[in-house]
Design an enzyme around this catalytic site. Sequence first.
Site, PDB file in Angstrom:
ATOM      1  N   HIS A 181     -35.321  57.893  51.791  1.00 46.97           N
ATOM      2  CA  HIS A 181     -35.130  57.468  50.401  1.00 46.97           C
ATOM      3  C   HIS A 181     -36.364  57.877  49.612  1.00 46.97           C
ATOM      4  O   HIS A 181     -37.439  57.291  49.802  1.00 46.97           O
ATOM      5  CB  HIS A 181     -34.973  55.943  50.333  1.00 46.97           C
ATOM      6  CG  HIS A 181     -33.770  55.433  51.076  1.00 46.97           C
ATOM      7  ND1 HIS A 181     -32.538  55.279  50.490  1.00 46.97           N
ATOM      8  CD2 HIS A 181     -33.605  55.063  52.368  1.00 46.97           C
ATOM      9  CE1 HIS A 181     -31.677  54.825  51.374  1.00 46.97           C
ATOM     10  NE2 HIS A 181     -32.299  54.687  52.537  1.00 46.97           N
ATOM     11  N   ARG A 191     -37.455  57.868  45.814  1.00 48.48           N
ATOM     12  CA  ARG A 191     -36.856  57.063  44.738  1.00 48.48           C
ATOM     13  C   ARG A 191     -36.717  57.805  43.419  1.00 48.48           C
ATOM     14  O   ARG A 191     -36.690  57.184  42.357  1.00 48.48           O
ATOM     15  CB  ARG A 191     -37.670  55.790  44.542  1.00 48.48           C
ATOM     16  CG  ARG A 191     -37.905  54.988  45.816  1.00 48.48           C
ATOM     17  CD  ARG A 191     -36.623  54.445  46.398  1.00 48.48           C
ATOM     18  NE  ARG A 191     -36.900  53.486  47.483  1.00 48.48           N
ATOM     19  CZ  ARG A 191     -35.972  52.971  48.247  1.00 48.48           C
ATOM     20  NH1 ARG A 191     -34.706  53.308  48.084  1.00 48.48           N
ATOM     21  NH2 ARG A 191     -36.287  52.114  49.198  1.00 48.48           N
ATOM     22  N   HIS A 236     -23.281  53.835  56.235  1.00 51.92           N
ATOM     23  CA  HIS A 236     -24.024  52.600  56.528  1.00 51.92           C
ATOM     24  C   HIS A 236     -22.943  51.569  56.875  1.00 51.92           C
ATOM     25  O   HIS A 236     -22.232  51.103  55.998  1.00 51.92           O
ATOM     26  CB  HIS A 236     -24.812  52.195  55.273  1.00 51.92           C
ATOM     27  CG  HIS A 236     -25.467  50.850  55.361  1.00 51.92           C
ATOM     28  ND1 HIS A 236     -26.766  50.643  54.965  1.00 51.92           N
ATOM     29  CD2 HIS A 236     -25.024  49.641  55.781  1.00 51.92           C
ATOM     30  CE1 HIS A 236     -27.085  49.361  55.134  1.00 51.92           C
ATOM     31  NE2 HIS A 236     -26.044  48.731  55.634  1.00 51.92           N
ATOM     32  N   ASP A 242     -35.032  56.457  58.069  1.00 55.08           N
ATOM     33  CA  ASP A 242     -34.626  55.549  56.982  1.00 55.08           C
ATOM     34  C   ASP A 242     -35.860  55.179  56.150  1.00 55.08           C
ATOM     35  O   ASP A 242     -35.999  54.032  55.705  1.00 55.08           O
ATOM     36  CB  ASP A 242     -33.935  54.291  57.544  1.00 55.08           C
ATOM     37  CG  ASP A 242     -33.223  53.484  56.455  1.00 55.08           C
ATOM     38  OD1 ASP A 242     -33.197  53.931  55.291  1.00 55.08           O
ATOM     39  OD2 ASP A 242     -32.718  52.395  56.773  1.00 55.08           O
ATOM     40  N   HIS A 253     -41.147  50.880  49.114  1.00 54.29           N
ATOM     41  CA  HIS A 253     -40.947  49.838  48.101  1.00 54.29           C
ATOM     42  C   HIS A 253     -42.276  49.527  47.427  1.00 54.29           C
ATOM     43  O   HIS A 253     -43.354  49.729  48.014  1.00 54.29           O
ATOM     44  CB  HIS A 253     -40.402  48.562  48.743  1.00 54.29           C
ATOM     45  CG  HIS A 253     -38.956  48.667  49.123  1.00 54.29           C
ATOM     46  ND1 HIS A 253     -37.955  48.738  48.186  1.00 54.29           N
ATOM     47  CD2 HIS A 253     -38.344  48.749  50.333  1.00 54.29           C
ATOM     48  CE1 HIS A 253     -36.786  48.855  48.794  1.00 54.29           C
ATOM     49  NE2 HIS A 253     -36.994  48.876  50.112  1.00 54.29           N
ATOM     50  N   ASN A 285     -28.996  56.737  46.754  1.00 58.18           N
ATOM     51  CA  ASN A 285     -29.076  55.444  46.047  1.00 58.18           C
ATOM     52  C   ASN A 285     -30.318  55.349  45.167  1.00 58.18           C
ATOM     53  O   ASN A 285     -31.142  54.451  45.291  1.00 58.18           O
ATOM     54  CB  ASN A 285     -29.003  54.264  47.040  1.00 58.18           C
ATOM     55  CG  ASN A 285     -30.172  54.201  48.000  1.00 58.18           C
ATOM     56  OD1 ASN A 285     -30.783  55.218  48.323  1.00 58.18           O
ATOM     57  ND2 ASN A 285     -30.498  53.015  48.479  1.00 58.18           N
ATOM     58  N   HIS A 303     -32.391  61.101  57.061  1.00 61.27           N
ATOM     59  CA  HIS A 303     -32.194  59.837  56.335  1.00 61.27           C
ATOM     60  C   HIS A 303     -33.505  59.361  55.708  1.00 61.27           C
ATOM     61  O   HIS A 303     -34.289  58.653  56.355  1.00 61.27           O
ATOM     62  CB  HIS A 303     -31.649  58.780  57.308  1.00 61.27           C
ATOM     63  CG  HIS A 303     -31.221  57.518  56.643  1.00 61.27           C
ATOM     64  ND1 HIS A 303     -30.295  56.672  57.195  1.00 61.27           N
ATOM     65  CD2 HIS A 303     -31.575  56.940  55.470  1.00 61.27           C
ATOM     66  CE1 HIS A 303     -30.107  55.635  56.396  1.00 61.27           C
ATOM     67  NE2 HIS A 303     -30.888  55.777  55.338  1.00 61.27           N
ATOM     68  N   PHE A 311     -35.317  45.066  51.370  1.00 66.20           N
ATOM     69  CA  PHE A 311     -35.130  45.561  52.745  1.00 66.20           C
ATOM     70  C   PHE A 311     -35.762  46.953  52.872  1.00 66.20           C
ATOM     71  O   PHE A 311     -35.578  47.791  51.990  1.00 66.20           O
ATOM     72  CB  PHE A 311     -33.638  45.728  53.049  1.00 66.20           C
ATOM     73  CG  PHE A 311     -32.869  44.461  53.272  1.00 66.20           C
ATOM     74  CD1 PHE A 311     -32.962  43.796  54.484  1.00 66.20           C
ATOM     75  CD2 PHE A 311     -32.035  43.944  52.283  1.00 66.20           C
ATOM     76  CE1 PHE A 311     -32.221  42.633  54.717  1.00 66.20           C
ATOM     77  CE2 PHE A 311     -31.297  42.781  52.509  1.00 66.20           C
ATOM     78  CZ  PHE A 311     -31.393  42.124  53.723  1.00 66.20           C
ATOM     79  N   HIS A 355     -28.311  54.537  61.138  1.00 71.86           N
ATOM     80  CA  HIS A 355     -29.183  53.475  61.671  1.00 71.86           C
ATOM     81  C   HIS A 355     -28.471  52.380  62.470  1.00 71.86           C
ATOM     82  O   HIS A 355     -28.410  51.230  62.031  1.00 71.86           O
ATOM     83  CB  HIS A 355     -30.015  52.856  60.552  1.00 71.86           C
ATOM     84  CG  HIS A 355     -29.287  52.487  59.274  1.00 71.86           C
ATOM     85  ND1 HIS A 355     -28.084  51.864  59.246  1.00 71.86           N
ATOM     86  CD2 HIS A 355     -29.640  52.659  57.980  1.00 71.86           C
ATOM     87  CE1 HIS A 355     -27.707  51.661  58.005  1.00 71.86           C
ATOM     88  NE2 HIS A 355     -28.641  52.150  57.208  1.00 71.86           N
TER      89      HIS A 355
HETATM   90  O1  DOR Z   1     -33.661  48.875  54.867  1.00 74.32           O
HETATM   91  C1  DOR Z   1     -32.989  49.546  54.102  1.00 74.32           C
HETATM   92  N1  DOR Z   1     -33.505  50.077  52.976  1.00 74.32           N
HETATM   93  N2  DOR Z   1     -31.693  49.782  54.395  1.00 74.32           N
HETATM   94  C2  DOR Z   1     -30.860  50.421  53.537  1.00 74.32           C
HETATM   95  O2  DOR Z   1     -29.725  50.575  53.853  1.00 74.32           O
HETATM   96  C3  DOR Z   1     -31.343  50.856  52.210  1.00 74.32           C
HETATM   97  C4  DOR Z   1     -32.797  51.056  52.229  1.00 74.32           C
HETATM   98  C5  DOR Z   1     -33.396  51.199  50.839  1.00 74.32           C
HETATM   99  O3  DOR Z   1     -32.838  51.929  50.016  1.00 74.32           O
HETATM  100  O4  DOR Z   1     -34.446  50.593  50.584  1.00 74.32           O
END
Ligand code: DOR
Length: 441
Positions: free
Chosen positions: A73, A75, A190, A316, A320, A105, A71, A334, A243
């Site tokens: 991300h 980007r 999720h 996870d 960001h 995503n 899991h 988040f 998660h």
């Molecule tokens: O904290 C999170 N960030 N939870 C998620 O489900 C998505 C993720 C994100 O893509 O930043």
Amino acid sequence: MSRRLLLKNGTVVDPSQNLTAKRDVLIERNIGHGTRVIGKIVAVAENIVAEDAEVIDCTGKLVVPGLVDMHVHFREPGEEHKETIATGSAAAVAGGFTTVCCMPNTIPPIDSPLGIGYILWKAQNESKCRILPVGAVSIGLKHEMLSEMGKMCEEGAVAFSDDGAPIQNAGFLRKVLEYAKICDLPVMLHCEDKSLTEGGVMNSGRVALSLGLRGMPPEGETIAIFRAVELAITTGTRVHIQHISVGRSVELIRMAKEMGAKVSCEVTPHHLVLTEEAVEDYNTFCKVNPPLRTREDVEMLIEGLNGGVIDVIATDHAPHAIEDKEVEFEKAAFGTVGLETAVGVIIGELVMKGKLRLERAIECMSTSPAKILSIDAGTLKVGASADVTIIDPNLEYIVEPSEFKSKGKNSAFIGWKLRGKAIITIVNGEIAYCEMKRGES
Ligand code: DOR
């Protein structure tokens, strides 16, 4: 470069063979199909002698199957200023991970065979670790039209997921599970009922009240899990719950497993050590979804790991941009990065403190996710792909995001003193990350 690599005198911890013992590990790199190099484990034994091999002295170190994070991300495409496949995979190998599953995503979401092909092509050219793409369950993650699951599967998707955009409609979820079953791939969910969590930014309860922040109640997770496991039972599809953060979720998943549902689930390192109190000073780096919960929840999650109800530890990893985090708590994005701190958090905070057995930690970070994904990983058996992580369990360090390979500096663990770090990461027989002296024998 020597064709063989000998990892000498380490403590091999391989849950796939129930093995924790002093062993040497010999790796061989051969040319496979075409000109592709394929690295395999060729021997695991006491005192291997291999004269032509490059020797790495692993005295005092743990030699474990390459870690698998199902899991993350990254980007790319669309938000490369936050993370790319190149920077995310560099963070992965620095954290000891040899395989990661990228959530869909992105912008646009990975909801087509073309998208899966794009991730795999990028990975082939730019990644330091193995990248396994996860396809979106619906076009645009909008839950209106199913995505082309069969074709995404043929193109190389290893699972489907709604992560970042939880499915609200039970009828649509049932369709997703029925189609995924035809491909025989797991669906990673999720679980969040938005009618209970919409507008919430942290766990509901005393801390949210005192901060004047809107809460997300635990039932937002448990009710969605209830629905997911019921549909997993009726459709017979493999469902992996992402998660989990609530103690009662462990209980629900335990019951579902007892009823014969093909469910598995994961927990993140941050949900295993942090509580809602971490956001008491409005620390947006600890704003995650699902939110950090209570001490009681944390204890039940750890119990769930030890008892085998929770199958996997997954980060996870959610990088960001700093401008998306350095805003008022309500407006902040988040997520926390996790790839480069996972080993230190799990070994230093749980294993070293006697809360989790080392073998179980490695199983949840390697053998078990590999099994759920049905991939050639998570083992040091002879003949397996040479994906290996060497961990120094005693290495202490302070978490300093400027040292991260990840573009994401939004760590929930900034300033923590962690113990335990991957010092060498081997992917397919090649050293993809190294912070240790090497020498030829
Ligand atoms: O904290 C999170 N960030 N939870 C998620 O489900 C998505 C993720 C994100 O893509 O930043």
